[in-house]
Design a protein around this motif. Structure first.
Motif, PDB file in Angstrom:
ATOM      1  N   GLU A   1      29.621  12.194   5.679  1.00 14.41           N
ATOM      2  CA  GLU A   1      28.539  11.330   6.137  1.00 14.41           C
ATOM      3  C   GLU A   1      27.457  12.149   6.848  1.00 14.41           C
ATOM      4  OE1 GLU A   1      27.876   7.511   9.175  1.00 14.41           O
ATOM      5  OE2 GLU A   1      29.906   8.059   8.521  1.00 14.41           O
ATOM      6  N   THR A   2      27.890  13.092   7.676  1.00 15.84           N
ATOM      7  CA  THR A   2      26.943  13.940   8.401  1.00 15.84           C
ATOM      8  C   THR A   2      26.149  14.831   7.443  1.00 15.84           C
ATOM      9  OG1 THR A   2      28.419  14.015  10.326  1.00 15.84           O
ATOM     10  CG2 THR A   2      26.730  15.733  10.175  1.00 15.84           C
ATOM     11  N   LEU A   3      26.839  15.381   6.441  1.00 17.60           N
ATOM     12  CA  LEU A   3      26.165  16.247   5.469  1.00 17.60           C
ATOM     13  C   LEU A   3      25.095  15.497   4.685  1.00 17.60           C
ATOM     14  CD1 LEU A   3      28.948  18.499   3.911  1.00 17.60           C
ATOM     15  CD2 LEU A   3      26.856  19.262   5.006  1.00 17.60           C
ATOM     16  N   VAL A   4      25.403  14.279   4.302  1.00 19.30           N
ATOM     17  CA  VAL A   4      24.445  13.489   3.520  1.00 19.30           C
ATOM     18  C   VAL A   4      23.198  13.201   4.344  1.00 19.30           C
ATOM     19  CG1 VAL A   4      24.054  11.244   2.431  1.00 19.30           C
ATOM     20  CG2 VAL A   4      26.185  12.481   2.014  1.00 19.30           C
ATOM     21  N   LYS A   5      23.388  12.936   5.645  1.00 27.62           N
ATOM     22  CA  LYS A   5      22.249  12.640   6.510  1.00 27.62           C
ATOM     23  C   LYS A   5      21.474  13.905   6.867  1.00 27.62           C
ATOM     24  CE  LYS A   5      24.325   8.575   8.704  1.00 27.62           C
ATOM     25  NZ  LYS A   5      24.874   8.003   9.970  1.00 27.62           N
ATOM     26  N   ASP A   6      22.208  15.015   7.044  1.00 29.83           N
ATOM     27  CA  ASP A   6      21.563  16.259   7.483  1.00 29.83           C
ATOM     28  C   ASP A   6      22.217  17.455   6.792  1.00 29.83           C
ATOM     29  OD1 ASP A   6      20.176  18.238   8.794  1.00 29.83           O
ATOM     30  OD2 ASP A   6      21.351  18.090  10.656  1.00 29.83           O
ATOM     31  N   PRO A   7      21.790  17.767   5.560  1.00 32.57           N
ATOM     32  CA  PRO A   7      22.405  18.886   4.829  1.00 32.57           C
ATOM     33  C   PRO A   7      22.223  20.227   5.534  1.00 32.57           C
ATOM     34  CG  PRO A   7      20.416  18.123   3.718  1.00 32.57           C
ATOM     35  CD  PRO A   7      20.737  17.108   4.776  1.00 32.57           C
ATOM     36  N   ALA A   8      21.202  20.328   6.402  1.00 32.53           N
ATOM     37  CA  ALA A   8      20.969  21.588   7.114  1.00 32.53           C
ATOM     38  C   ALA A   8      22.061  21.865   8.145  1.00 32.53           C
ATOM     39  CB  ALA A   8      19.609  21.560   7.797  1.00 32.53           C
TER      40      ALA A   8
ATOM     41  N   PRO B   1       0.848  -1.198   0.000  1.00 34.40           N
ATOM     42  CA  PRO B   1       0.000   0.000   0.000  1.00 34.40           C
ATOM     43  C   PRO B   1       0.888   1.255   0.000  1.00 34.40           C
ATOM     44  CG  PRO B   1      -0.730  -1.564   1.669  1.00 34.40           C
ATOM     45  CD  PRO B   1       0.587  -2.073   1.161  1.00 34.40           C
ATOM     46  N   MET B   2       0.544   2.201  -0.820  1.00 34.99           N
ATOM     47  CA  MET B   2       1.347   3.439  -0.957  1.00 34.99           C
ATOM     48  C   MET B   2       2.794   3.121  -1.353  1.00 34.99           C
ATOM     49  SD  MET B   2      -0.840   5.812  -0.296  1.00 34.99           S
ATOM     50  CE  MET B   2       0.159   7.263  -0.003  1.00 34.99           C
ATOM     51  N   GLY B   3       2.942   1.975  -2.006  1.00 31.74           N
ATOM     52  CA  GLY B   3       4.289   1.524  -2.337  1.00 31.74           C
ATOM     53  C   GLY B   3       5.052   2.480  -3.245  1.00 31.74           C
ATOM     54  N   MET B   4       4.361   3.082  -4.215  1.00 28.30           N
ATOM     55  CA  MET B   4       5.050   3.962  -5.147  1.00 28.30           C
ATOM     56  C   MET B   4       5.511   5.261  -4.456  1.00 28.30           C
ATOM     57  SD  MET B   4       5.369   2.459  -8.065  1.00 28.30           S
ATOM     58  CE  MET B   4       5.742   1.029  -7.019  1.00 28.30           C
ATOM     59  N   ILE B   5       4.758   5.675  -3.417  1.00 33.45           N
ATOM     60  CA  ILE B   5       5.193   6.837  -2.639  1.00 33.45           C
ATOM     61  C   ILE B   5       6.464   6.485  -1.869  1.00 33.45           C
ATOM     62  CG2 ILE B   5       4.598   8.432  -0.773  1.00 33.45           C
ATOM     63  CD1 ILE B   5       2.987   8.896  -3.288  1.00 33.45           C
ATOM     64  N   LYS B   6       6.455   5.288  -1.279  1.00 35.39           N
ATOM     65  CA  LYS B   6       7.639   4.843  -0.535  1.00 35.39           C
ATOM     66  C   LYS B   6       8.832   4.641  -1.475  1.00 35.39           C
ATOM     67  CE  LYS B   6       4.811   2.463   2.917  1.00 35.39           C
ATOM     68  NZ  LYS B   6       4.432   1.133   3.495  1.00 35.39           N
ATOM     69  N   LEU B   7       8.521   4.263  -2.709  1.00 33.09           N
ATOM     70  CA  LEU B   7       9.598   4.068  -3.680  1.00 33.09           C
ATOM     71  C   LEU B   7      10.380   5.366  -3.899  1.00 33.09           C
ATOM     72  CD1 LEU B   7      11.058   2.338  -5.810  1.00 33.09           C
ATOM     73  CD2 LEU B   7       9.315   3.076  -7.465  1.00 33.09           C
ATOM     74  N   GLU B   8       9.689   6.492  -3.879  1.00 30.10           N
ATOM     75  CA  GLU B   8      10.379   7.770  -4.063  1.00 30.10           C
ATOM     76  C   GLU B   8      11.393   8.019  -2.938  1.00 30.10           C
ATOM     77  OE1 GLU B   8      10.259   9.257  -6.738  1.00 30.10           O
ATOM     78  OE2 GLU B   8       8.423   8.438  -7.621  1.00 30.10           O
ATOM     79  N   ASP B   9      11.022   7.599  -1.717  1.00 33.20           N
ATOM     80  CA  ASP B   9      11.970   7.734  -0.608  1.00 33.20           C
ATOM     81  C   ASP B   9      13.166   6.799  -0.805  1.00 33.20           C
ATOM     82  OD1 ASP B   9      10.565   9.694   0.837  1.00 33.20           O
ATOM     83  OD2 ASP B   9       9.257   8.186   1.742  1.00 33.20           O
ATOM     84  N   ASP B  10      12.886   5.617  -1.331  1.00 34.12           N
ATOM     85  CA  ASP B  10      13.972   4.673  -1.612  1.00 34.12           C
ATOM     86  C   ASP B  10      14.932   5.252  -2.643  1.00 34.12           C
ATOM     87  OD1 ASP B  10      12.825   2.823   0.100  1.00 34.12           O
ATOM     88  OD2 ASP B  10      11.675   1.842  -1.504  1.00 34.12           O
ATOM     89  N   LEU B  11      14.360   5.830  -3.688  1.00 34.25           N
ATOM     90  CA  LEU B  11      15.195   6.407  -4.750  1.00 34.25           C
ATOM     91  C   LEU B  11      16.016   7.588  -4.213  1.00 34.25           C
ATOM     92  CD1 LEU B  11      12.651   6.337  -7.733  1.00 34.25           C
ATOM     93  CD2 LEU B  11      14.553   4.772  -7.301  1.00 34.25           C
ATOM     94  N   ALA B  12      15.398   8.369  -3.310  1.00 35.32           N
ATOM     95  CA  ALA B  12      16.124   9.488  -2.711  1.00 35.32           C
ATOM     96  C   ALA B  12      17.313   8.981  -1.898  1.00 35.32           C
ATOM     97  CB  ALA B  12      15.196  10.304  -1.818  1.00 35.32           C
ATOM     98  N   ALA B  13      17.090   7.909  -1.134  1.00 32.99           N
ATOM     99  CA  ALA B  13      18.171   7.330  -0.335  1.00 32.99           C
ATOM    100  C   ALA B  13      19.297   6.827  -1.236  1.00 32.99           C
ATOM    101  CB  ALA B  13      17.638   6.193   0.527  1.00 32.99           C
ATOM    102  N   LEU B  14      18.911   6.194  -2.364  1.00 32.97           N
ATOM    103  CA  LEU B  14      19.921   5.729  -3.317  1.00 32.97           C
ATOM    104  C   LEU B  14      20.696   6.893  -3.915  1.00 32.97           C
ATOM    105  CD1 LEU B  14      18.241   2.856  -5.400  1.00 32.97           C
ATOM    106  CD2 LEU B  14      20.266   2.696  -3.944  1.00 32.97           C
ATOM    107  N   GLY B  15      19.956   7.942  -4.241  1.00 38.12           N
ATOM    108  CA  GLY B  15      20.610   9.111  -4.822  1.00 38.12           C
ATOM    109  C   GLY B  15      21.631   9.715  -3.874  1.00 38.12           C
ATOM    110  N   LYS B  16      21.278   9.786  -2.586  1.00 40.99           N
ATOM    111  CA  LYS B  16      22.203  10.342  -1.605  1.00 40.99           C
ATOM    112  C   LYS B  16      23.427   9.443  -1.433  1.00 40.99           C
ATOM    113  CE  LYS B  16      18.516  12.768   0.848  1.00 40.99           C
ATOM    114  NZ  LYS B  16      17.745  12.899   2.115  1.00 40.99           N
ATOM    115  N   GLN B  17      23.190   8.119  -1.447  1.00 36.77           N
ATOM    116  CA  GLN B  17      24.322   7.195  -1.357  1.00 36.77           C
ATOM    117  C   GLN B  17      25.248   7.354  -2.554  1.00 36.77           C
ATOM    118  OE1 GLN B  17      22.890   3.158  -0.833  1.00 36.77           O
ATOM    119  NE2 GLN B  17      21.585   3.738   0.906  1.00 36.77           N
TER     120      GLN B  17
END
Length: 487
Positions: free
Chosen positions: A173-180, A136-152
């Motif tokens: 490592e810190t910047l990737v987790k928290d760019p702010a 359920p809502m899998g495609m929405i969660k997929l966007e978060d997965d893709l974002a995590a891959l992009g950051k990696q």
């Protein structure tokens, strides 16, 4: 495979060749072999010519393996890249639920090709899509997965292509987790300030002005660095509000910033690129202004002639060196304090029978002028001229780093007038106002007063075409100044 000694004969001309190791081929545009003509068919010459080329290639391979040093702006670049990934993810999620949003950027074809050629990445993407598709809502969660891959991917690209210390790896490592967490580096760097300084000195801006404005810009740079804010109107406004200074002083800070901005936009290519399309953040600030009585109370005020006499007598009684003489010189000329301290014996000239002070250096063009010696100054000027040991009429041990001779005497005057009960609205410059007031009340023409004190008349007729009043006209005007009580 390269031939013996990395040489290959092609059509009677030797070429030097070198295999590119597989692990660094990306750094060489995917090339497997490096080859270059040696422009000779003589084997012995080819052996010698190949050596510097091979050495350069091997150095490039070594550098590619060791990784490049991180650029100065790497934190800002990583933070911006991660922030962009998060923005794209939010846009993609909105699109998934049918909301209108900003169009997604088109991926770079070359980056997309490389990604699709990576079997591990393709496998991971395929697995994610299949797993999320059944949730359920899998495609929405997929966007978060893709974002995590992009950051990696961003973290991997940086760490694999650059030489990182242990501290830099942790910061990445810190910047990737928290760019702010990244606080933007101020674009007003010491390197740029040094270039700005050189440019201004070459264009004959006074050293004191250069130093004062540089200090103000360093203050702003520290504010940007400490707060982690970008250079824009809001950050400049916050910077100004944080300083307990008068509006007049804050205006000087804005002037320093604006002049730096204009210089950087003209002479700094990277600055132009970074701030392309941005308005000058130092313009259109509204600062509090005094009005009515408050403005009148804060305005510098003239001394009365009697008060000038009181200052002279107090300076004399307290044995304050050349200060009593300086007060009289100011009271009978209306000259600025540094103009008086710069007067030398050769600046006493006679024109058409009138002895005059030849003021050859001033803060303005109009300030370069000739002022008659008042009759009450004759004896004093003769004494100063005869007793001078260095050519200057006013002796002073003060000569600060800007060549200002009046510095110590100005401070001594400040202390003296304070002990006599005068507030901050009365300074040595107030004696100049005393002289102008006296000339006005003696019915001296406005134009002649401006000539005597070094102000522009504001008219082309007098400022451009006229040679000014005669020495006699000037003397007659100066002679109308009232006598300063000295007994």
């Amino acid at each position: 495979m390269p031939k013996a000694n990395n040489l290959e004969l092609q059509g009677g001309t030797y070429h030097v060749r070198l295999d590119v190791p597989r692990d660094v081929r990306d750094s060489f545009g995917g090339r497997r072999i490096l080859s270059q003509s040696l422009r000779t068919g003589v084997h012995k010459e080819a052996l010698d010519r190949r050596l510097p080329i091979l050495a350069a290639w091997k150095a490039q391979i070594k550098a590619a393996r060791e990784g490049r040093a991180l650029p100065e702006s790497w934190k800002e670049d990583v933070s911006a890249a991660i922030d962009q990934v998060d923005q794209w993810t939010q846009q993609a999620k909105r699109a998934r639920i049918g909301e209108d949003g900003t169009a997604m950027p088109t991926p770079d074809p070359e980056d997309l090709r490389k990604a699709m050629e990576d079997p591990k990445l393709v496998a991971v993407l395929t697995s994610l899509i299949e797993r999320r598709r059944s949730e359920p809502m899998g495609m929405i969660k997929l966007e978060d997965d893709l974002a995590a891959l992009g950051k990696q991917f961003i973290e991997h690209q940086i760490s694999s292509s650059h030489r990182l210390s242990a501290q830099q790896s942790q910061e990445l490592e810190t910047l990737v987790k928290d760019p702010a967490s990244y606080k933007a580096r101020s674009p007003i760097t010491r390197v740029r300030l040094a270039s700005f300084r050189t440019y201004r000195l070459e264009h004959h801006v006074a050293l004191k002005t250069v130093n004062q404005q540089e200090s103000k810009l360093l203050n702003l740079s520290e504010h940007l660095q400490t707060t982690g804010t970008k250079l824009d109107f809001d950050s400049v406004s916050a910077w100004l509000q944080g300083m307990k200074l008068s509006s007049k002083t804050k205006q000087q800070y804005l002037l320093a910033g604006s002049q730096f901005w204009q210089w950087a936009m003209t002479h700094e290519p990277q600055w132009r690129q970074t701030f392309k399309g941005h308005v000058n953040p130092f313009e259109k600030h509204t600062l509090p202004t005094l009005k009515g009585k408050a403005k009148l109370d804060a305005k510098r005020k003239a001394f009365t002639v009697e008060e000038v006499g009181t200052l002279y007598k107090a300076a004399k009684e307290q044995n304050l060196g050349a200060l009593p003489d300086l007060i009289l010189l100011g009271g009978y000329t209306g000259a600025r304090i540094e103009e008086l301290c710069q007067l030398r014996k050769e600046h006493l000239i006679t024109v058409d029978g009138v002895t005059m002070f030849d003021i050859v250096d001033s803060k303005t063009v109009a300030g370069i002028r000739q002022v008659p010696v008042h009759p009450n100054l004759t004896a004093l000027v003769d004494r100063l001229s005869e007793s001078s040991t260095d050519g200057y009429l006013v002796p002073t041990g003060s000569n600060n780093k800007y060549g200002i001779r009046s510095d110590a005497l100005s401070k001594a005057f400040g202390r003296l007038k304070t002990t006599l009960g005068f507030d901050r609205t009365r300074v040595f410059h107030s004696i100049r106002a005393t002289v102008i007031t006296s000339l006005v009340r003696a019915d001296v023409p406005d134009r002649l007063i401006k000539e005597l004190v070094g102000h522009e008349t504001g008219t082309v007729t007098f400022d451009v075409y006229s040679n000014g009043s005669s020495p006699k006209q000037k003397f007659d005007a100066i002679a109308k100044l009232p006598t300063i009580p000295t007994d």
